[in-house]
Design an enzyme around this catalytic site. Structure first.
Site, short mmCIF file in Angstrom:
data_model
loop_
_atom_site.label_atom_id
_atom_site.label_comp_id
_atom_site.label_asym_id
_atom_site.label_seq_id
_atom_site.Cartn_x
_atom_site.Cartn_y
_atom_site.Cartn_z
CD GLU A 98 -2.95 0.53 2.65
OE1 GLU A 98 -2.68 -0.38 2.78
OE2 GLU A 98 -2.74 1.71 2.89
CE LYS A 157 -6.25 -1.56 5.53
NZ LYS A 157 -5.36 -0.83 4.90
CG ASP A 168 1.33 -16.76 12.21
OD1 ASP A 168 0.43 -15.53 11.74
OD2 ASP A 168 1.57 -17.54 12.91
CG HIS A 186 -3.30 7.03 -0.53
ND1 HIS A 186 -3.03 6.28 0.73
CD2 HIS A 186 -4.54 6.33 -1.38
CE1 HIS A 186 -3.99 4.92 0.53
NE2 HIS A 186 -3.75 5.05 -0.88
C1 MEV Z 1 -6.35 3.29 5.16
O1 MEV Z 1 -5.37 1.82 4.87
C2 MEV Z 1 -5.98 3.34 6.88
C3 MEV Z 1 -7.00 4.55 7.33
O2 MEV Z 1 -8.30 3.65 7.10
C4 MEV Z 1 -6.62 3.94 9.11
C5 MEV Z 1 -7.47 5.60 9.35
O3 MEV Z 1 -9.12 5.55 9.17
O4 MEV Z 1 -7.22 6.22 10.29
C6 MEV Z 1 -6.65 6.05 7.09
#
Ligand code: MEV
Length: 429
Positions: free
Chosen positions: A82, A269, A285, A383
């Site tokens: 990513e 995430k 792992d 991004h």
């Molecule tokens: C993207 O990979 C991760 C985000 O969505 C995390 C977040 O929203 O805090 C930017």
């Protein structure tokens, strides 16, 4: 593929497997060439790591920079597909560095092995018998894996719980023995599983029950690492946003995630965006770390934010992240995968505990990177600039053309492969 049933596939050589694949899917030599073009992980090594190997799957390996943790500098290998993640972690690490760096700590590294016993005629009595035999059971577990004892680790303790005491299930009660094992610098899956498997017959005899599962728990809540950072607001100024605005936005973002699972999943995430790449690059792992981390985020009864952000008396932004970290610096894929060996050389950590602390610091940085972007410009700006490069490459751009096409895509606010193809055509005319 006509059928996924290919008897004896595992017995074939990698070349024979590829040939089968080529015929079945009408692939070209070029298609298959990419499967073994990764010199860093020789196909012969890959073939010994897992089953039915036809190739290797490389990921970009980036370096997280600027990390100062407990006064020590780290360059952090991160394997991830990513865009923006490595840049964002390095950006925050720079800010935290200017604020004095991350502080981290770790608990002792105790992992858990579980033995499930069913069908006991008297569960309470079975529990008491096991507890009485605690020392003998611990000794027996250690005898099953003497090399970990020789390294200074081994089984340390055990306890016993009775589950389904007021049975909801049709099968009713069960007894669960937890064996607590110091796995030293190993993640320890083999150590733990060997120990609990070896105890099973004795446990059956002692309890007069039947043992089903004998396996480690990935909820490694006795093997946790914690990172903190304290950042003065002036270091958080972003474009037109004041440091205080960014700081308060981050705290609001945390409170949002901490009270809403829909947000918490995305928030967390973003933390795993920092954690997984280091776990992968160091040959660990990542599914085990993921599973443990999400369970830990639910330990108070609902799924919440893994991090905590608050403001101290001086007005500084204070960040904390504590997670189970079932990783190792020896064993498993670490010694087999040449890049993971290199990653350890780059990182220069002396122990699994130190690696665990580095990983949570990266997770904390990654979270702040995402939140800082989200409460200011939004994440798309940075991004998309990076994403546009992948789009340009996907459209066939090469060499210097990549940056030129990528910039044009951003300028025209149309970051699509179709648009990039048009630009590539114009460029190459
Ligand atoms: C993207 O990979 C991760 C985000 O969505 C995390 C977040 O929203 O805090 C930017």
């Amino acid at each position: 593929m006509k059928s996924s049933r290919i008897p004896g596939f595992y017995k074939k050589t990698v070349e024979e497997r590829k040939e089968l694949l080529r015929e079945a899917l009408e692939l070209s030599e070029e298609d298959l060439g990419v499967l073994s073009s990764n010199e860093a992980l020789p196909i012969e090594t890959a073939d010994k790591m897992i089953e039915n190997v036809v190739g290797t799957f490389p990921l970009p390996l980036g370096l997280g920079l600027n990390f100062l943790i407990n006064g020590k500098d780290y360059v952090i290998p991160m394997a991830i597909e990513e865009p923006s993640v490595v840049a964002s972690a390095s950006h925050i690490a720079k800010i935290v560095r200017d604020a004095g760096g991350f502080k981290t700590e770790a608990s002792e590294r105790i992992m858990i092995g579980q033995i499930q016993v069913v069908g006991c005629s008297n569960y309470e009595q079975a529990k008491q018998i096991l507890l009485k035999q605690k020392e003998a059971l611990i000794d027996a577990a250690n005898a099953a894996y003497p090399s970990i004892v020789a390294r200074g680790g081994g089984a340390r303790d055990l306890d016993v719980r009775i589950l389904n005491d007021s049975p909801k299930s049709s099968y009713g009660k069960m007894l669960v023995l937890h064996l607590y094992i110091d796995t030293c610098d190993a993640m320890g899956a083999n150590i733990i599983n060997t120990m609990v498997e070896s105890l099973a017959p004795t446990v059956e005899e002692l309890t007069d029950g039947k043992v089903y599962l004998r396996i480690l728990s990935n909820f490694a809540d006795r093997c946790v690492a914690k990172a903190t950072c304290v950042i003065p607001p002036e270091l958080l100024v972003t474009g037109d946003f004041s440091g205080e605005e960014v700081r308060d936005g981050v705290v609001y973002a945390f409170e949002f995630a901490d009270s809403d699972p829909y947000r918490a999943v995305t928030h967390n995430k973003g933390i795993m965006n920092g954690i997984d790449p280091v776990v992968i690059a160091t040959g660990n792992d990542w599914r085990a770390v993921e599973a443990g981390a999400h369970a830990y985020a639910s330990r108070f009864g609902s799924y919440r934010s893994m991090t905590k952000w608050s403001v101290d008396k001086e007005g500084n932004l204070v960040g904390e992240l504590e997670l189970p970290m079932s990783i190792g610096t020896v064993g498993g894929a670490i010694r087999v995968h040449p890049i993971s060996q290199l990653a350890h050389k780059i990182l220069q950590v002396d122990s699994a505990s130190e690696l665990a602390q580095v990983i949570v610091a990266v997770g904390l940085a990654q979270n702040l990177g995402a939140l800082k972007a989200l409460v200011t410009d939004g994440i798309q700006k940075g991004h998309m600039a990076l994403h546009s490069r992948s789009v340009a490459i996907a459209a066939g751009a090469t060499g210097e053309m990549i940056d030129i096409i990528a910039e044009q895509l951003v300028k025209e606010k149309e970051i699509r492969v179709g648009k990039a193809k048009e630009l590539v055509e114009q460029y190459t005319k």
